[in-house]
Design a protein around this motif. Structure first.
Motif, PDB file in Angstrom:
ATOM      1  N   ARG A  21       0.797  -1.222   0.000  1.00  6.82           N
ATOM      2  CA  ARG A  21       0.000   0.000   0.000  1.00  6.82           C
ATOM      3  C   ARG A  21       0.832   1.275   0.000  1.00  6.82           C
ATOM      4  NH1 ARG A  21      -1.700  -4.202   2.460  1.00  6.82           N
ATOM      5  NH2 ARG A  21      -3.856  -4.901   2.255  1.00  6.82           N
ATOM      6  N   ARG A  22       2.148   1.126  -0.037  1.00  2.79           N
ATOM      7  CA  ARG A  22       3.006   2.311   0.014  1.00  2.79           C
ATOM      8  C   ARG A  22       3.348   2.868  -1.356  1.00  2.79           C
ATOM      9  NH1 ARG A  22       6.089  -0.275   4.315  1.00  2.79           N
ATOM     10  NH2 ARG A  22       7.701  -0.766   2.814  1.00  2.79           N
ATOM     11  N   THR A  23       2.886   2.233  -2.398  1.00  5.51           N
ATOM     12  CA  THR A  23       3.240   2.653  -3.743  1.00  5.51           C
ATOM     13  C   THR A  23       2.393   3.841  -4.183  1.00  5.51           C
ATOM     14  OG1 THR A  23       3.771   0.361  -4.250  1.00  5.51           O
ATOM     15  CG2 THR A  23       3.512   1.854  -6.115  1.00  5.51           C
ATOM     16  N   THR A  24       3.043   4.871  -4.675  1.00  4.32           N
ATOM     17  CA  THR A  24       2.332   5.999  -5.278  1.00  4.32           C
ATOM     18  C   THR A  24       2.019   5.625  -6.717  1.00  4.32           C
ATOM     19  OG1 THR A  24       3.489   7.571  -3.873  1.00  4.32           O
ATOM     20  CG2 THR A  24       2.464   8.439  -5.863  1.00  4.32           C
ATOM     21  N   VAL A  25       0.755   5.711  -7.082  1.00  3.61           N
ATOM     22  CA  VAL A  25       0.359   5.281  -8.425  1.00  3.61           C
ATOM     23  C   VAL A  25      -0.132   6.456  -9.253  1.00  3.61           C
ATOM     24  CG1 VAL A  25      -0.211   2.954  -7.630  1.00  3.61           C
ATOM     25  CG2 VAL A  25      -1.991   4.700  -7.691  1.00  3.61           C
ATOM     26  N   ARG A  26      -0.189   6.245 -10.554  1.00  2.00           N
ATOM     27  CA  ARG A  26      -0.638   7.276 -11.475  1.00  2.00           C
ATOM     28  C   ARG A  26      -2.113   7.585 -11.257  1.00  2.00           C
ATOM     29  NH1 ARG A  26       1.954   5.966 -17.261  1.00  2.00           N
ATOM     30  NH2 ARG A  26       0.318   7.423 -17.809  1.00  2.00           N
ATOM     31  N   PRO A  27      -2.558   8.768 -11.675  1.00  5.15           N
ATOM     32  CA  PRO A  27      -3.960   9.129 -11.467  1.00  5.15           C
ATOM     33  C   PRO A  27      -4.931   8.253 -12.253  1.00  5.15           C
ATOM     34  CG  PRO A  27      -2.782  10.874 -12.634  1.00  5.15           C
ATOM     35  CD  PRO A  27      -1.759   9.883 -12.204  1.00  5.15           C
ATOM     36  N   GLU A  28      -4.458   7.565 -13.284  1.00  2.82           N
ATOM     37  CA  GLU A  28      -5.346   6.688 -14.053  1.00  2.82           C
ATOM     38  C   GLU A  28      -5.665   5.386 -13.326  1.00  2.82           C
ATOM     39  OE1 GLU A  28      -2.685   8.838 -17.103  1.00  2.82           O
ATOM     40  OE2 GLU A  28      -2.380   7.826 -15.181  1.00  2.82           O
ATOM     41  N   ILE A  29      -4.914   5.098 -12.261  1.00  3.71           N
ATOM     42  CA  ILE A  29      -5.034   3.800 -11.581  1.00  3.71           C
ATOM     43  C   ILE A  29      -5.728   3.980 -10.242  1.00  3.71           C
ATOM     44  CG2 ILE A  29      -3.753   1.871 -10.587  1.00  3.71           C
ATOM     45  CD1 ILE A  29      -1.528   2.491 -12.584  1.00  3.71           C
ATOM     46  N   GLU A  30      -6.638   3.064  -9.969  1.00  3.48           N
ATOM     47  CA  GLU A  30      -7.334   3.045  -8.683  1.00  3.48           C
ATOM     48  C   GLU A  30      -7.086   1.698  -8.021  1.00  3.48           C
ATOM     49  OE1 GLU A  30     -11.926   3.193  -7.832  1.00  3.48           O
ATOM     50  OE2 GLU A  30     -11.149   5.132  -8.474  1.00  3.48           O
ATOM     51  N   LEU A  31      -6.525   1.726  -6.822  1.00  2.11           N
ATOM     52  CA  LEU A  31      -6.221   0.505  -6.067  1.00  2.11           C
ATOM     53  C   LEU A  31      -7.231   0.304  -4.949  1.00  2.11           C
ATOM     54  CD1 LEU A  31      -2.354   0.810  -5.543  1.00  2.11           C
ATOM     55  CD2 LEU A  31      -3.536  -0.602  -7.222  1.00  2.11           C
ATOM     56  N   GLU A  32      -7.431  -0.962  -4.572  1.00  2.00           N
ATOM     57  CA  GLU A  32      -8.281  -1.277  -3.429  1.00  2.00           C
ATOM     58  C   GLU A  32      -7.874  -2.613  -2.841  1.00  2.00           C
ATOM     59  OE1 GLU A  32     -12.383  -1.906  -4.406  1.00  2.00           O
ATOM     60  OE2 GLU A  32     -11.902  -3.008  -6.221  1.00  2.00           O
ATOM     61  N   ASP A  33      -8.139  -2.792  -1.555  1.00  2.00           N
ATOM     62  CA  ASP A  33      -7.959  -4.095  -0.920  1.00  2.00           C
ATOM     63  C   ASP A  33      -9.028  -5.040  -1.447  1.00  2.00           C
ATOM     64  OD1 ASP A  33      -7.024  -2.493   2.065  1.00  2.00           O
ATOM     65  OD2 ASP A  33      -5.789  -3.930   0.999  1.00  2.00           O
ATOM     66  N   ILE A  34      -8.652  -6.279  -1.703  1.00  2.00           N
ATOM     67  CA  ILE A  34      -9.617  -7.302  -2.084  1.00  2.00           C
ATOM     68  C   ILE A  34      -9.345  -8.547  -1.255  1.00  2.00           C
ATOM     69  CG2 ILE A  34      -9.935  -6.400  -4.423  1.00  2.00           C
ATOM     70  CD1 ILE A  34      -8.080  -8.642  -5.418  1.00  2.00           C
ATOM     71  N   PRO A  35     -10.324  -9.436  -1.126  1.00  2.00           N
ATOM     72  CA  PRO A  35     -10.082 -10.674  -0.369  1.00  2.00           C
ATOM     73  C   PRO A  35      -8.984 -11.499  -1.032  1.00  2.00           C
ATOM     74  CG  PRO A  35     -12.429 -10.352  -0.778  1.00  2.00           C
ATOM     75  CD  PRO A  35     -11.707  -9.325  -1.603  1.00  2.00           C
ATOM     76  N   ALA A  36      -8.129 -12.073  -0.216  1.00  3.71           N
ATOM     77  CA  ALA A  36      -7.044 -12.907  -0.723  1.00  3.71           C
ATOM     78  C   ALA A  36      -7.440 -14.376  -0.648  1.00  3.71           C
ATOM     79  CB  ALA A  36      -5.777 -12.659   0.101  1.00  3.71           C
ATOM     80  N   PRO A  37      -6.986 -15.185  -1.595  1.00  2.00           N
ATOM     81  CA  PRO A  37      -7.268 -16.624  -1.508  1.00  2.00           C
ATOM     82  C   PRO A  37      -6.620 -17.210  -0.259  1.00  2.00           C
ATOM     83  CG  PRO A  37      -5.669 -16.164  -3.236  1.00  2.00           C
ATOM     84  CD  PRO A  37      -6.170 -14.835  -2.756  1.00  2.00           C
ATOM     85  N   GLN A  38      -7.296 -18.138   0.380  1.00  2.31           N
ATOM     86  CA  GLN A  38      -6.830 -18.668   1.666  1.00  2.31           C
ATOM     87  C   GLN A  38      -6.122 -20.017   1.553  1.00  2.31           C
ATOM     88  OE1 GLN A  38      -7.186 -16.716   4.539  1.00  2.31           O
ATOM     89  NE2 GLN A  38      -7.721 -15.290   2.900  1.00  2.31           N
ATOM     90  N   ARG A  39      -6.198 -20.678   0.416  1.00  2.00           N
ATOM     91  CA  ARG A  39      -5.685 -22.043   0.331  1.00  2.00           C
ATOM     92  C   ARG A  39      -4.339 -22.164  -0.364  1.00  2.00           C
ATOM     93  NH1 ARG A  39     -11.276 -25.283  -1.138  1.00  2.00           N
ATOM     94  NH2 ARG A  39     -12.385 -24.681   0.732  1.00  2.00           N
ATOM     95  N   LEU A  40      -3.824 -21.070  -0.868  1.00  3.48           N
ATOM     96  CA  LEU A  40      -2.573 -21.146  -1.612  1.00  3.48           C
ATOM     97  C   LEU A  40      -1.340 -21.099  -0.726  1.00  3.48           C
ATOM     98  CD1 LEU A  40      -3.466 -18.779  -4.604  1.00  3.48           C
ATOM     99  CD2 LEU A  40      -3.617 -21.279  -4.501  1.00  3.48           C
ATOM    100  N   ALA A  41      -1.482 -20.480   0.430  1.00  4.74           N
ATOM    101  CA  ALA A  41      -0.347 -20.330   1.344  1.00  4.74           C
ATOM    102  C   ALA A  41      -0.903 -20.045   2.735  1.00  4.74           C
ATOM    103  CB  ALA A  41       0.564 -19.188   0.885  1.00  4.74           C
ATOM    104  N   PRO A  42      -0.092 -20.255   3.786  1.00  5.11           N
ATOM    105  CA  PRO A  42      -0.571 -19.966   5.141  1.00  5.11           C
ATOM    106  C   PRO A  42      -0.980 -18.516   5.354  1.00  5.11           C
ATOM    107  CG  PRO A  42       1.430 -21.298   5.229  1.00  5.11           C
ATOM    108  CD  PRO A  42       1.242 -20.888   3.794  1.00  5.11           C
ATOM    109  N   PHE A  43      -0.338 -17.580   4.646  1.00  3.01           N
ATOM    110  CA  PHE A  43      -0.638 -16.154   4.793  1.00  3.01           C
ATOM    111  C   PHE A  43      -0.740 -15.534   3.408  1.00  3.01           C
ATOM    112  CE2 PHE A  43       1.755 -17.590   8.444  1.00  3.01           C
ATOM    113  CZ  PHE A  43       0.943 -17.192   9.496  1.00  3.01           C
ATOM    114  N   SER A  44      -1.724 -14.658   3.232  1.00  2.34           N
ATOM    115  CA  SER A  44      -1.898 -14.016   1.921  1.00  2.34           C
ATOM    116  C   SER A  44      -2.563 -12.663   2.085  1.00  2.34           C
ATOM    117  CB  SER A  44      -2.715 -14.914   0.989  1.00  2.34           C
ATOM    118  OG  SER A  44      -3.998 -15.161   1.532  1.00  2.34           O
ATOM    119  N   ALA A  45      -2.320 -11.806   1.118  1.00  3.21           N
ATOM    120  CA  ALA A  45      -2.952 -10.485   1.037  1.00  3.21           C
ATOM    121  C   ALA A  45      -3.126 -10.181  -0.445  1.00  3.21           C
ATOM    122  CB  ALA A  45      -2.088  -9.419   1.709  1.00  3.21           C
ATOM    123  N   ALA A  46      -4.064  -9.310  -0.775  1.00  8.16           N
ATOM    124  CA  ALA A  46      -4.299  -9.021  -2.182  1.00  8.16           C
ATOM    125  C   ALA A  46      -4.798  -7.600  -2.371  1.00  8.16           C
ATOM    126  CB  ALA A  46      -5.305 -10.010  -2.772  1.00  8.16           C
TER     127      ALA A  46
END
Length: 198
Positions: A21-46
């Protein structure tokens, strides 16, 4: 560990997830938190992203951070990033036989440009054509590019990887990357309360 105990979140994963979440992005881009898959690894974020030109959505994507303290086969470390990008494209572009290698180079060149160290990269580039039939026969034919990739980051700071993924989305949307000596304008905020663009 007994049932109901929460697994403590490793500090390395917490630092890496915060760096998404520390990345400064261009004005054309909109970022948001989304649910991360739970079965691929013990810990995940997306995180998810959309690329806009005015109110037109040109590309969408998601970036998933996986963490397994023990690593997994093919990872070359405890972290793995999984990226997805989809963008509408003109039919003449998607019919170009060089589109696959060129789209893959957008990712690797962007990672190199942002000094985002990585290893064990792999992925696919898919071209999709959608035609309407029956009561959708009048719908225009649409063509899309989809890129799916994963790689192992060499450091906990994921900000360079996020920036590279954002560049990839912009390129897929037909928006050239900013030169290194040009700063982007402060982003405008949309009404989405989940947006965390900085």
């Amino acid at each position: 560990m007994t049932i109901g105990d929460a697994t403590p979140v490793p500090a390395a994963f917490r630092r890496a997830a915060e760096s998404l979440r520390r990345t400064t992005v261009r004005p054309e881009i909109e970022l948001e938190d989304i649910p991360a898959p739970q079965r691929l690894a013990p810990f995940s974020a997306a995180i998810g992203a959309s690329v806009y030109r005015e109110d037109d959505e040109l590309a969408v994507g998601r970036l998933i951070l996986l963490f397994d303290p023990d690593g997994q086969r093919g990872w070359e470390g405890p972290f793995r990033l999984v990226a997805y990008v989809r963008a509408d494209m003109e039919p003449e572009i998607t019919s170009d036989p060089l589109l696959g290698p060129v789209a893959w180079s957008w990712l690797t060149d962007a990672l190199d440009a942002h000094a985002a160290g990585y290893s064990a990269a792999g992925g696919t580039v898919t071209r999709a054509v959608s035609e309407g039939f029956g009561n959708k026969a009048e719908d225009p034919v649409t063509t899309e590019l989809e890129l799916r990739a994963s790689w192992s980051p060499r450091e906990e700071d994921m900000s360079g990887h996020v920036a590279a993924w954002c560049d990839l989305m912009c390129l897929a949307a037909g928006i050239p990357p900013l030169p290194p000596d040009v700063a982007s304008l402060p982003p405008r905020r949309r009404e989405d309360p989940e947006s965390f663009r900085q």
